[in-house]
Design an enzyme around this catalytic site. Structure first.
Site, short mmCIF file in Angstrom:
data_model
loop_
_atom_site.label_atom_id
_atom_site.label_comp_id
_atom_site.label_asym_id
_atom_site.label_seq_id
_atom_site.Cartn_x
_atom_site.Cartn_y
_atom_site.Cartn_z
N CYS A 1 -6.12 -55.00 -70.52
CA CYS A 1 -5.08 -55.76 -71.22
C CYS A 1 -3.87 -54.91 -71.62
CB CYS A 1 -5.65 -56.47 -72.44
SG CYS A 1 -6.19 -55.35 -73.72
N HIS B 1 10.85 -54.89 -85.13
CA HIS B 1 10.02 -56.08 -85.20
C HIS B 1 10.73 -57.29 -84.61
CE1 HIS B 1 7.68 -54.01 -88.63
NE2 HIS B 1 7.39 -53.54 -87.45
N ARG C 1 -7.63 -60.28 -81.26
CA ARG C 1 -7.93 -58.90 -81.63
C ARG C 1 -7.67 -58.76 -83.13
NH1 ARG C 1 -4.40 -54.17 -79.32
NH2 ARG C 1 -2.82 -55.02 -80.72
N ASP D 1 -2.99 -47.42 -75.05
CA ASP D 1 -3.53 -46.37 -75.91
C ASP D 1 -4.45 -45.43 -75.15
OD1 ASP D 1 -2.45 -46.50 -78.52
OD2 ASP D 1 -3.44 -48.43 -78.80
N ARG E 1 -2.55 -60.43 -80.31
CA ARG E 1 -2.33 -59.33 -81.27
C ARG E 1 -2.07 -59.93 -82.65
NH1 ARG E 1 0.79 -56.91 -76.50
NH2 ARG E 1 -0.13 -54.87 -76.15
N GLU F 1 -10.16 -48.00 -75.88
CA GLU F 1 -8.87 -47.32 -76.04
C GLU F 1 -9.05 -45.84 -76.35
OE1 GLU F 1 -5.68 -50.25 -77.77
OE2 GLU F 1 -7.36 -50.16 -79.18
N ARG G 1 2.81 -42.55 -76.46
CA ARG G 1 3.32 -43.68 -75.68
C ARG G 1 4.72 -44.10 -76.12
NH1 ARG G 1 -0.50 -48.67 -77.85
NH2 ARG G 1 1.24 -50.05 -77.40
C1 PEP Z 1 -3.32 -51.10 -75.51
O1 PEP Z 1 -3.39 -50.13 -76.25
O2 PEP Z 1 -3.34 -51.02 -74.26
C2 PEP Z 1 -3.21 -52.46 -76.06
C3 PEP Z 1 -3.27 -53.51 -75.29
O3 PEP Z 1 -3.00 -52.56 -77.39
P1 PEP Z 1 -1.58 -52.30 -78.09
O4 PEP Z 1 -0.57 -52.15 -77.01
O5 PEP Z 1 -1.34 -53.47 -78.96
O6 PEP Z 1 -1.84 -51.04 -78.84
MG MG Z 2 -3.79 -50.39 -78.35
#
Ligand code: PEP
Ligand code: MG
Length: 754
Positions: A681, A368, A511, A634, A475, A610, A644
């Site tokens: 994004c 974090h 979000r 995602d 976020r 996603e 990932r």
């Molecule tokens: C994604 O999944 O591409 C995204 C922008 O959300 P996060 O990386 O916060 O899961």
């Molecule tokens: Mg995501």
């Protein structure tokens, strides 16, 4: 609890030890006198010192074993009881050594008649220098006071070895040289950037040569002063502003204060000082015990308390060293902080002005502190095993947040190579600064919208810095991840209002909470899931336990009173889930209306694409959603069935592969047909080559980390979007695993700036 006899015993040992050190002589003589002194004071038949050289523990001095064995008996790592003590860094106290399963018989030592064995590690700040052993013929277990006395001696010995107090101990060359050799450690890059600086230890240790107290009475006074400083600081923090996000939360502070006032902690510390240790060394010894218990404990609650205790030990050490609180100002101007693990609040307490970089030995996959480091623009490298055993405060260090590497005590040539790289980055930054206010329009007139991904109030300031047109992804879970307790309604509202105000007229897309998967909260014990990424996360939690989501929507609605509110939901898989989430927004708007609250001027509700299932449902979102945003991080992990966060597979598949690009094209076409605004994004949007491909696929809105805006803007200004689309089109049906190389040469041929 050891009795007062031990205090006297330790003190006598320390006094004699000091006398030996002060009389001088060559190193070997002093070591010989030392073992003889320990054996006679502790009434042991044998006392031996093994020092670790490279891959072996070598017998350096002995009283009681055969003298021919000195420098001849060498135990491999992990071999024998000595190897066991070094390996575990724990004392070993046994009555019947020859029958222990790890006993290794060395005839040259003549140690067979000795049954009782007590070995303690010679350690200093995580580094094991060797093992100190006493043995007796009689079969017995050594008393707690004897173990403690031997540990005290071992601690002093470690300091002496480390500081070279034995003078030219030629045999020890290896051990001594370790601290001055350049070393390269590979870890993982958590926050981009380069730093050349000086090591500052977050968990300092007693200064070299300050292990034995000159004056125990004065030392106890130093300890008392430091203890009251730590307690006062904690009390002040508690009385101060408990709501601030950068601070430690109230409950945690209360727990700390309780522990700090616990008499058994103080008694243990005083015990060390009265035994003749300096206050710093006494704290370090107690910290060592806490660390050992921590490592041996599995119970999460106990581990947390032991961690708190260690944190207190560290605060006390910093107070003794005069580097706590306001005195942190005295840190070198080029400080690179080195720690085992660092909480986000602690990092905020140091602040961006004081730190050039951050290196963590641990910093797990969900570090974090990394979120905060990125927001503050501090380069950070984590997952560096063995880091703490290799550095000393004041060492020169290079932190490479591009490659995820740390170089300790680097050679001149390496330093100048890095100075050049830093200059290059500075020049690039200057170039990006020049174009930051230029509209992002391609050579053939396609208008692009470049937006920022953010998560903390701190990030929003990057809007002006990089010239982004708004926040395409905020976020909200970051606030939850960096605070130590669940943020309440008011602090959520405050943050959202702050973000909207700082963004001014620029749009912000919030979000809703995206927790679960790789995003874990320190204060919520989540049920272990077999596949967290495919588990109960994001909007799934929000819909099953709507209280948290409704509170968040209430905070958003209240923060956006009289303004435009854009909110979107993560990981929606089915249309029905989107409908249910949107119904919660309507319900909260009704609630606000009923309570006479001012409503947002406009409310737009969007959804992240996603889950592959949603990617094939876009036509049905027409009229239901107001906008879409493709989360490629995602979407690609589900599309390729590749975690990932798992480095083994995350780089195995390329978003620039024909099937992935065809999917993205399909999504964009479906969105256009349904008249839905669409953006990308995921992190990929901030990389010029990927941004080129997305533009070629018809995407016009890209939201990215702050570091991507300059490079992508530069690309856009040089790009011809129509030509890019024509060039990419035939590649979409190739059977290549990736079209990265092809796209790169197309860009090079047309002088598109990658
Ligand atoms: C994604 O999944 O591409 C995204 C922008 O959300 P996060 O990386 O916060 O899961
Ligand atoms: Mg995501």
């Amino acid at each position: 609890m050891p009795g007062p006899a031990n205090v006297g015993g330790s003190r006598i040992l320390l006094r004699k030890l000091r006398e030996i050190m002060e009389t001088g002589g060559v190193a070997q003589e002093r070591l010989d006198r030392l073992v003889a002194m320990i054996a006679s004071t502790m009434v042991a038949d044998v006392c031996s010192i093994y020092l670790t050289r490279g891959a072996v523990h070598e017998l350096f001095a002995t009283e009681g074993l055969k003298s021919e064995a000195v420098h001849r008996t060498r135990l491999k790592h992990g071999e024998g009881l000595v190897g066991l003590v070094a390996e575990t860094a724990q004392p070993l106290n046994i009555a019947d050594a020859p029958h222990h399963e790890r006993f290794s018989y060395r005839p040259e030592t003549g140690e067979d008649p000795y049954n009782a064995f007590l070995g303690v590690p010679i350690v200093r700040s995580e580094r094991t220098f060797g093992v100190l052993v006493v043995q007796n013929r009689a079969s017995r277990i050594y008393g707690e006071d004897e173990v403690e006395a031997l540990q005290t001696i071992a601690m002093v010995l470690a300091e002496m070895v480390a500081s070279g107090a034995f003078g030219d101990l030629s045999g020890l060359a290896d051990v001594e040289a370790r601290a001055s050799r350049p070393e390269l450690l590979h870890g993982r890059a958590f926050s981009d950037g380069l730093a050349i600086g000086t090591v500052v230890l977050h968990e300092p240790h007693a200064p070299l040569g300050r292990v034995i107290a000159d004056d125990p009475v004065k030392e106890e006074q130093r300890l008392n002063d430091a203890l009251s400083q730590v307690r006062t600081t904690l009390q002040d923090m508690l009385d101060g502003d408990p709501g601030r996000i950068s601070g430690v939360s109230r409950e945690v502070l209360e727990m700390f204060l309780m522990l700090a006032n616990d008499p058994s902690w103080e008694t243990k510390l005083k015990h060390g000082v009265r035994a003749g240790l300096s206050a710093d060394a006494a704290v370090e010894r107690v910290r060592g015990e806490h660390r050992a218990k921590f490592n041996a404990t599995r119970d999460p609650y106990l581990r947390e308390r032991l961690h708190d205790l260690e944190d207190l030990d560290n605060r006390l050490l910093r107070a003794l060293a005069g580097v706590d609180g306001a005195a942190k100002q005295d840190m070198p101007a080029d400080a690179v902080l080195v720690a085992r693990e660092l909480g986000p609040a602690e990092l905020l307490d140091y602040g961006a002005e004081r730190l050039k970089g951050l290196a963590l030995e641990e910093g797990g996959a969900t570090a974090h502190a990394a979120i905060v480091a990125r927001a503050l623009g501090i380069p950070m490298v984590g997952l560096l095993p063995g880091l703490l055993s290799r550095v000393e405060a004041g060492d020169a260090i290079i932190l490479d947040g591009e490659r995820g590497e740390v170089r300790l005590r680097p050679e001149e040539a390496v330093v100048s190579a890095y100075q050049e790289r830093i200059q290059f980055r500075t020049a690039r930054a200057a170039e990006f600064a020049r174009i930051k206010d230029t509209p992002a329009i391609t050579q053939d007139g396609a208008q692009m919208t470049l937006l920022l991904n953010a998560g903390l109030a701190l990030d929003v300031h990057h809007l002006d810095e990089v010239g982004a047109e708004g926040i395409g992804l905020f976020r909200t879970e970051f606030q939850f991840m960096v605070s130590e307790t669940l943020p309440r309604l008011e602090s959520q509202t405050l943050l959202y209002r702050d973000v909207l105000e700082t963004a001014d007229q620029r749009p912000v897309t919030f979000r809703t909470l995206d927790l679960g998967g790789d995003k874990v909260l320190p204060y919520v014990t989540a049920e272990r899931e077999e596949n967290p990424a495919l588990g109960w996360r994001a909007v799934r939690i929000g819909l099953d336990r709507p209280a948290l989501l409704r509170y968040q929507l209430r905070a958003l609605i209240s923060a956006a009173a009289g303004r435009r509110l854009r909110v979107m939901f993560p990981l929606v898989t089915l249309i029905s889930e989107f409908d249910a989430a949107r119904a919660l927004v309507d319900r909260e708007l009704d609630w606000a209306r009923k309570h006479g609250r001012e409503l947002p001027a406009v409310v737009e509700v969007g959804v992240m694409v996603e889950a592959p299932a949603l990617a094939w449902s876009i036509p049905a979102l027409k009229g239901r959603a107001d906008f879409l945003s493709v989360g490629t991080n995602d979407l690609m992990q589900y599309f390729f069935a590749a975690d990932r966060g798992n480095a083994r597979v995350s780089d195995r598949y390329d978003i620039l592969s024909p099937p992935a690009l065809r999917l993205l094209k399909q999504i964009r076409e479906d969105a256009d047909a349904a008249n839905l605004q669409i953006s990308i994004c995921g992190e990929a949007a901030g990389r010029p080559l990927e941004a080129l491909a997305f533009t070629a696929l018809g995407y016009r809105r890209l939201s990215m980390p702050a570091s991507g805006v300059g490079p992508v803007k530069r690309l856009v200004l040089s790009l011809n979007a129509g030509e890019a689309a024509d060039a990419l089109s035939p590649l979409l049906h190739s059977d290549l695993p990736s079209v990265r190389a092809e796209l790169t040469s197309i860009a090079a041929a047309r002088a598109w700036a990658l």
